[in-house]
Design an enzyme around this catalytic site. Structure first.
Site, PDB file in Angstrom:
ATOM      1  N   GLY A  52       0.839  -1.195   0.000  1.00 48.59           N
ATOM      2  CA  GLY A  52       0.000   0.000   0.000  1.00 48.59           C
ATOM      3  C   GLY A  52       0.873   1.244   0.000  1.00 48.59           C
ATOM      4  N   GLY A  73       1.752   4.985   3.653  1.00 53.77           N
ATOM      5  CA  GLY A  73       2.679   4.117   2.924  1.00 53.77           C
ATOM      6  C   GLY A  73       3.573   4.911   1.992  1.00 53.77           C
ATOM      7  N   TYR A 113     -13.274  -2.955  11.763  1.00 53.47           N
ATOM      8  CA  TYR A 113     -11.918  -2.419  11.522  1.00 53.47           C
ATOM      9  C   TYR A 113     -11.088  -2.533  12.805  1.00 53.47           C
ATOM     10  CZ  TYR A 113      -8.259   1.105  10.726  1.00 53.47           C
ATOM     11  OH  TYR A 113      -7.054   1.766  10.606  1.00 53.47           O
TER      12      TYR A 113
END
Ligand code: NAD
Length: 249
Positions: free
Chosen positions: A13, A19, A150
């Site tokens: 990512g 990232g 999440y």
């Protein structure tokens, strides 16, 4: 001497947000970096923005064949890998009562399965002393409304770091989790909220953070560089919070 001189690093990512910021700082510290993402056009744009010492490999972390192809490329081109930042991930809003099987599967597939198989499939390439950094979240310990799936994935990621330092003990490979707090990135546009709702969320969070503001991807990247480098040579299995103090009160 730069902190990552001569090292080969992978940032999953790596074409956006935290990232991308980390890939840039790894390179500034002397590393050669492989970045991954699912869309070639975004990877191409990231490579252009970064400039040099970077290779992009289109690869979905939840697709094991893609991971095999990624590590075959790194093996062929470099023969080894010193640093992994297992960063690819994300989430969407869904309150209990509205959680679908699809939401659950998608979130766990990227954030948990993706992290696990990224690391496992990289193992044959890792020398003694390699450093693995897993991107968790303050959500691993602090609750956010409508974000339970999440948060559960990030608690799993944090737990991996604890367990894997034992599994990798003989090889002297370090594994640490980093837990960013509120850090606006393009990922916030994928939460399932309008731009206005995202801004409201960010503003409402900023006032609860002891430092009085949200963070930036560069601030997370600096901490990842620390965990990747020999500066953290005796740091192993921790969860490093980079959150302005949010999860500490
Ligand atoms: P972002 O959307 O800007 O970046 C996410 C990156 O992951 C993108 O490059 C995307 O292409 C990639 N990605 C998503 N699914 C993928 C898949 N299946 N295969 C390969 N790549 C995939 O978001 P970000 O905020 O930079 O998030 C990066 C990481 O940081 C995530 O794991 C996120 O959960 C974590 N995190 C972010 C924050 C924050 O406030 N931004 C806080 C805590 C944790």
């Amino acid at each position: 001497m730069k902190k990552l001189e001569g090292k080969v690093a992978l940032v999953t990512g790596g074409n956006s947000g935290i990232g991308l910021a980390t890939a840039k700082q790894f390179i500034a510290e002397g590393a050669y970096v492989y970045i991954t993402g699912r869309r070639q056009t975004e990877l191409d744009a990231a490579v252009e923005a970064i400039g040099k010492n970077v290779t992009a490999v289109q690869s979905d972390v939840s697709n094991l064949a893609d991971l095999d192809r990624l590590f075959a490329t790194i093996k062929q081109e470099q023969g080894h890998l010193d640093v992994i930042f297992a960063n690819a991930g994300g989430g969407e809003i869904a309150p209990l009562g509205s959680i679908t099987e699809e939401h659950f599967d998608k979130t766990f597939k990227i954030n948990v399965k993706g992290v696990l198989f990224t690391v496992q499939k990289a193992l044959p390439l890792l020398p003694e002393g390699a450093s693995i950094i897993l991107n968790a979240s303050t959500a691993s310990t602090v609750a956010t409304p409508a974000f339970s799936v999440y948060s559960a994935t990030k608690a799993a990621v944090r737990s991996f770091a604890r367990s894997w330092i034992l599994d990798l003990k003989e090889r002297k490979i370090r594994v640490n989790a980093i837990s960013p707090g509120v850090v606006p990135t393009p990922g916030y546009n994928l939460l399932g909220l309008s731009d206005e709702q995202v801004q409201e969320f960010v503003d409402s969070q900023a006032v609860t953070i002891p430092l009085g503001r949200v963070g930036t991807p560069d601030e997370i990247a600096k901490a990842v560089v620390f965990l990747a480098s020999d500066d953290s040579s005796f740091v192993n299995g921790i969860e490093l919070f980079v959150d302005g103090g949010m999860a500490q009160i």
